[in-house]
Design a protein around this motif. Structure first.
Motif, short mmCIF file in Angstrom:
data_model
loop_
_atom_site.label_atom_id
_atom_site.label_comp_id
_atom_site.label_asym_id
_atom_site.label_seq_id
_atom_site.Cartn_x
_atom_site.Cartn_y
_atom_site.Cartn_z
N TYR A 171 -4.02 3.82 3.96
CA TYR A 171 -3.04 4.02 3.78
C TYR A 171 -2.33 2.44 3.58
O TYR A 171 -3.72 1.15 4.13
CB TYR A 171 -1.49 4.28 4.76
CG TYR A 171 -2.35 4.72 5.96
CD1 TYR A 171 -2.03 3.28 6.81
CD2 TYR A 171 -3.10 4.95 6.66
CE1 TYR A 171 -2.68 2.55 8.30
CE2 TYR A 171 -4.06 4.86 8.30
CZ TYR A 171 -3.27 3.62 8.85
OH TYR A 171 -3.64 3.45 9.81
N THR A 172 -1.67 2.13 2.75
CA THR A 172 -1.34 0.58 3.81
C THR A 172 -0.18 0.42 4.79
O THR A 172 0.49 1.75 5.24
CB THR A 172 -0.28 -0.24 2.86
OG1 THR A 172 0.73 0.26 1.85
CG2 THR A 172 -1.75 -0.18 1.01
N ASP A 173 1.04 -0.66 5.27
CA ASP A 173 1.12 -0.61 6.58
C ASP A 173 2.76 -0.57 6.43
O ASP A 173 3.11 -0.05 7.21
CB ASP A 173 1.13 -2.66 6.78
CG ASP A 173 1.25 -3.71 5.71
OD1 ASP A 173 2.09 -2.92 5.32
OD2 ASP A 173 1.05 -4.80 5.82
N GLY A 174 2.66 -0.78 4.50
CA GLY A 174 4.38 -0.39 4.79
C GLY A 174 4.44 1.29 5.40
O GLY A 174 5.56 2.10 6.07
N LEU A 175 3.86 2.54 6.09
CA LEU A 175 3.12 3.37 6.22
C LEU A 175 3.78 3.63 7.77
O LEU A 175 5.19 4.75 8.54
CB LEU A 175 2.43 4.01 5.89
CG LEU A 175 2.07 6.13 6.25
CD1 LEU A 175 3.04 7.07 5.09
CD2 LEU A 175 0.69 6.48 6.17
N VAL A 176 3.02 2.57 8.40
CA VAL A 176 2.88 2.89 10.04
C VAL A 176 4.10 1.95 10.11
O VAL A 176 4.83 1.53 11.55
CB VAL A 176 1.73 2.44 10.44
CG1 VAL A 176 0.64 3.71 10.45
CG2 VAL A 176 1.41 1.87 10.23
N GLU A 177 4.71 1.02 9.53
CA GLU A 177 5.75 0.18 10.16
C GLU A 177 6.86 -0.14 9.94
O GLU A 177 7.83 -0.77 9.41
CB GLU A 177 5.08 -1.48 9.60
CG GLU A 177 3.47 -1.91 10.31
CD GLU A 177 3.26 -3.32 10.14
OE1 GLU A 177 3.74 -3.98 9.43
OE2 GLU A 177 2.60 -3.65 10.47
N ALA A 178 7.43 1.37 8.98
CA ALA A 178 8.61 1.57 8.29
C ALA A 178 9.95 1.21 9.60
O ALA A 178 9.60 1.43 10.64
CB ALA A 178 8.79 2.91 7.69
#
Length: 802
Positions: free
Chosen positions: A618-625
């Motif tokens: 995944y990319t960081d946009g998934l966990v840093e939303a």
């Protein structure tokens, strides 16, 4: 006064015409040395000295007594001084006067004192009651005097003008009886506090006075009037009309609010609605925002001002009434505005217009647009302000402000205010329009660069999701890929390019292409990232300075035969692993620097995965939303994987539903893969001794294995491939040599050896006895190649199954 050269002439007699006022004030100038440098006619009248007798002499000769020591030097530190002074008249008798002195600088930038005192008594005594009464009555300040019972005693002419009543009609009445308004009661309460506390009370009131067309705003000062013994025996009311200043402050406040509220996003419709929301109710009772239809299509509107009837799309409206019942055109609908309508005339003129809705104008509207005219008549529209919406020389549409509850007609100040907030909204709408067009271009570009469908392969079951960023953030450069490799292996890639917009999408496309190219030569993950890092550094060096170029990337290769997965990452989030037993964890993969920084090697790790394991990349946009901490996001991801649906599609949906309840602020790429394994039935391997006699044995072993698999149709080509590859290994390479056949979606023949020298295909000459082996392999198979291993290389050839 000026220097001595400008002092009036000496001698007695009446002063020249025009200098009478000057002669009534005695003026003298004394420099910082104490020498008199200036003397006027009033000074001569006061002390009898002519200018020639005083100028140039020490000022002390004018004093009846010697000044205290140090007094003159201490005066040089004061900006002003006043007090009684005993002066000596020319005839020799002392004269005590009230002296006022100002410290100033002369033309030579030296300090000097300007001394002043009155020569004679004022024309009117301060105790002259008639003079004081006239002054009170004629004062330009709205003033009234009330007794301790809060009843009016005196009112000046301006109070009579404001209230619209003569003093005799108001005398003896209280404020609340003179002005019938709730603010009058508040004024009386403040008057009572002034009497009780002996302190001045200040307040601001807004009220509609009888005989005035509109409400007015006043600042009121209530001062207690004290008797000789100090007791309050009345209240003096002084009022100043602050209506214009108040309206100016209101306009400034509205402009400030507009600057904060309009353009909070890059959404065109929302920006238009923010304009309408800001203007109601402080500027208008009903506001509409209509744009040219080409704006929604992302095109530039035609240059110049539209003429005649015009088609406009309603994008926003607002009203003092809930539900905007005045609106005839729903939002999103295109309507035609006739050439004599306010909107069309405003656009044709290219400037704001104010139109009063007269009976004749109403009849005209009813003839052209009956439904619109009926609504205007029903709600009592009486004044309309239309402002063209322009930005960067282009006409975008028109904002129309209408009044039906506010009884005041629009004025020039309202026009300027409406133009100011519309211009701001127009610029924001144009920015949103340009951004929307760029975003659409970026999405199209990115969609064309991302995999349209995942390739067929047997090593992994794969599902993916890609969510572009919200409108505010813009399209990013996240990408993923699934790349089939030789030997039934599969590469998984997830990356994230720095920035948003077309530049990020284009960079993403270049990196994805580079990864596929490097994957085709079967580079291991750490080496592939090293080459990719060099590429990003070269791209950054050749950039035109419009922004940094950088990216993060995770590259993984899974082998279904050995069930081993090799991974390396460049500043990218670690992948998650869910084992068949239900245990979720993050794989310990060294972070590495993001691509483009260079200088540090990447490190790959290898992990054996049980069949049925699930990898989540995944990319960081998934966990840093949102405002969520990244650690909380990663913990949530593991919990979601553990409780998700058994299907990979269901897992993707569950992860996005849990991790991203709202539209993501950054792009999100998610790639989920479940591992599969090729069992012993589908793989056959034999050691080959470094003896040319072993070639025939290798052919027989391959033929026997093909018969077991029911692939006799492939025997001829396979025997040819085995002969050529094994012969080359024995002749040119080093042991150990191994032959391996893999039965997958295709038939794969691999020969490994201990040499790192890669073979290359050449064209043999007519009389050459060799050199045609690899050419034959390439012509009879659908693909062939070589890959390096830790202790040698593998030559492979792939045939399509019959």
């Amino acid at each position: 006064m000026a220097r001595s050269a400008s002092v009036p002439g000496e001698g007695s007699g009446a002063p020249p015409e025009g200098l009478v006022d000057e002669a009534l004030t005695a003026k003298a100038v004394v420099d910082e040395r104490g020498v008199v440098t200036g003397w006027n006619e009033g000074a001569r009248r006061l002390l009898g000295y002519r200018a020639s007798e005083v100028v140039g002499r020490p000022g002390s000769v004018l004093l009846a007594d010697e000044p205290p020591p140090g007094l003159l030097s201490s005066l040089l530190t004061l900006p002003r001084w006043n007090g009684a002074a005993a002066l000596l008249h020319r005839e020799g008798h002392p004269l005590t006067v009230n002296l006022l002195a100002h410290l100033r600088r002369n033309d030579g930038d030296h300090r000097e004192w300007l001394l002043l005192t009155a020569v004679s008594r004022i024309g009117v005594s301060p105790d002259d009651d008639a003079f004081v009464r006239r002054s009170f009555t004629q004062s330009t300040c709205t003033t009234a005097l009330y007794d301790t019972g809060l009843r009016l005693v005196r009112a000046n002419a301006d109070m009579e003008r404001v209230i619209g009543l003569p003093e005799k009609a108001m005398r003896g009445l209280r404020v609340s009886e003179i002005v019938h308004h709730p603010q009058a009661d508040l004024t009386e309460q403040a008057m009572r506090r002034a009497l009780d506390t002996g302190e001045r009370q200040d307040l601001q009131i807004s009220l509609q006075l009888a005989g005035h067309e509109r409400p007015s705003v006043w600042t009121v000062s209530l001062a207690p009037v004290r008797a000789g013994d100090g007791r309050p025996d009345g209240v003096l009311l002084s009022a100043h009309d602050m209506t214009e200043q108040h309206q100016a402050r209101q306009r400034l406040a509205l402009l400030n609010e507009a600057s904060l509220r309009i353009g909070s996003t890059l959404d065109l419709v929302r920006t238009a609605q923010e304009l309408a929301d800001v203007a109601v109710p402080r500027l208008a009772d009903f506001v509409t925002v209509d744009l040219l239809p080409s704006i929604d299509d992302g095109d530039d509107p035609p240059t110049g001002s539209p003429r005649g009837s015009v088609r406009l799309r309603r994008v926003a409206h607002q009203s003092v009434f809930e539900g905007c019942p005045e609106a005839v055109v729903p939002n999103g609908t295109v309507a035609v505005y006739p050439d004599r309508s306010t909107a069309a005339e405003c656009l044709a003129a290219g400037r704001p217009l104010i139109q009063q809705v007269t009976p004749e104008a109403m009849e005209d509207v009813l003839r052209q647009t009956p439904e619109r005219g009926e609504r205007m008549r029903r709600f009592g529209f009486h004044s309309v302000l239309a402002v063209p919406m322009r930005a960067r020389g282009l006409t975008l549409g028109v904002a129309t402000f209408s009044r039906h509850r506010n009884p005041e007609a629009f004025e020039q100040d309202d026009l300027l205010l409406g133009q100011e907030i519309t211009d701001r909204a127009g610029l924001c709408i144009d920015n949103a329009r340009r951004f929307t067009r760029e975003r659409a271009t970026s999405l199209t570009l990115q969609s064309s660069l991302l995999p349209q469908r995942l390739p067929e392969q047997s090593a992994l079951d794969v599902a993916s999701r890609y969510l572009p960023a919200s409108t505010q953030a813009g399209v990013g450069g996240d990408w993923f890929d699934v790349i089939p490799l030789s030997g039934a292996r599969v590469a998984l890639v997830v990356g994230d390019v720095v920035g948003h917009g077309i530049q990020a999408s284009a960079t993403m496309g270049r990196l994805r292409t580079a990864v596929r190219t490097l994957a085709d030569v079967d580079l291991p993950p750490d080496e592939l990232l090293t080459h990719l890092d060099d590429l990003v550094s070269h791209l950054a060096a050749g950039a035109d300075g419009t922004g940094d170029i950088g990216a993060t990337c995770l590259y993984a290769v899974y082998d279904p035969v050995s069930r081993r997965c090799s991974l390396a990452r460049a500043g990218h989030p670690v992948p998650a692993l869910l084992t068949p037993g239900g245990r979720a964890e993050f794989l310990d993969v060294p972070a590495g620097l993001p691509l483009g920084l260079g200088g540090e090697p990447f490190e790959a790790v290898e992990r054996e995965l049980p069949e049925g394991s699930v990898l989540a990349l995944y990319t960081d946009g998934l966990v840093e939303a949102g405002s969520r901490d990244i650690d909380d996001g990663m913990d949530t991801l593991l919990r979601t994987l553990q409780t998700s649906d058994a299907s990979l599609e269901g897992t993707c949906d569950a992860v996005l539903r849990t991790m991203l309840p709202e539209r993501p602020a950054d792009d999100v790429a998610l790639l989920v893969a479940r591992t599969r394994a090729l069992d012993a039935f589908h793989v056959a391997a034999w050691d080959v001794p470094p003896d040319h006699a072993a070639v025939a044995v290798a052919r027989k072993n391959a033929s026997r294995q093909l018969a077991e698999w029911g692939l006799d149709a492939c025997a001829f080509v396979t025997e040819l491939v085995v002969s050529e590859l094994v012969t080359n290994a024995i002749r040119h390479a080093e042991p150990p040599i191994e032959l391996r056949l893999i039965y997958d979606r295709s038939l794969i023949c691999e020969v490994s050896d201990g040499s790192t020298t890669a073979p290359h295909m050449r064209r043999a000459r007519t009389y050459d006895e060799g050199g045609r082996g690899l050419l034959l392999v390439a012509q009879t198979c659908q693909g062939w190649g070589a890959r390096q291993t830790t202790d040698g290389k593998v030559i492979w050839a792939e045939q399509a199954l019959p």
